[in-house]
Design an enzyme around this catalytic site. Sequence first.
Site, PDB file in Angstrom:
ATOM      1  N   HIS A  93       0.853  -1.191   0.000  1.00  0.00           N
ATOM      2  CA  HIS A  93       0.000   0.000   0.000  1.00  0.00           C
ATOM      3  C   HIS A  93       0.891   1.243   0.000  1.00  0.00           C
ATOM      4  CE1 HIS A  93      -2.795   3.085   1.336  1.00  0.00           C
ATOM      5  NE2 HIS A  93      -3.758   2.285   0.922  1.00  0.00           N
ATOM      6  N   GLU A 161      -3.593   2.366  -7.272  1.00  0.00           N
ATOM      7  CA  GLU A 161      -3.919   3.567  -6.499  1.00  0.00           C
ATOM      8  C   GLU A 161      -3.103   4.750  -6.982  1.00  0.00           C
ATOM      9  OE1 GLU A 161      -2.995   3.241  -2.362  1.00  0.00           O
ATOM     10  OE2 GLU A 161      -1.144   2.160  -2.694  1.00  0.00           O
TER      11      GLU A 161
END
Length: 244
Positions: A93, A161
């Site tokens: 992430h 992302e």
Amino acid sequence: MRCVVANWKMNLASEEARAFCEDLLGRCTPGAGTEVGIAPPFTLLHLVSDLVRPRGFQVFGQNGHAEAKGAFTGEISMPQLRDAGCSGVLLGHSERRQFFGETDGALAKKVKAAWQWDLLPLLCIGETLDQRDAGQTLEVLRQQLSILAETGPGPLWVAYEPVWAIGTGRRAEAAQVLEAHAFIRSELKRHRAHAERGVPSLYVATETPESFPELLTIPEVAGGLVGGASLDPRKFAELVRQAG
Ligand code: PGA
């Protein structure tokens, strides 16, 4: 296949998590062809998995170490995640890359460790604003996916992302999302990462019940990894319904 995963990040304590799960279970269950996951903080994994796994939800760790055990203070291993009820693990992430120095080299080892312990890696990739402005978006994605040359093929979900759109209220335009996902798909093919089964790619960044239906019309977007909106069971249940 559609997928929606809640990333709770460093939020909620046990009574809040219990209340969330009870509320969510009263609103939705994963439908056929839709995978729904929750990635709670480590302290809540047992509680959440006991509550939601019997109803068909998956539980993800938010990170995992490549070693199975040892002197790594503050870390958690893949077998420990499995023991706590996880079937998958978020890896790479942008907050891990940005604040905790997560590197592609470490991620290659973590992906392999996840497979060894039968956990599904949800690999997050994406460019920062500087990188996008410098025209480096596809090069960054190519680099971040190049770990697959080292890991070889295996079960995997990929989450794109655009870092500049996380928690900022900014949204990537449909054409930008499509370009990134189509590129991810071509790189996965190049690495033969689709060999074992289809690899869904999820979009990450401020999905809301207002924005999600449009995102789901973009070819290659299989679902979302949801941060802020996943802390509200009403909103998260609506995203699950929209994906179903
Ligand atoms: P956000 O976060 O939905 O709050 O933008 C998504 C994520 O970082 O997983």
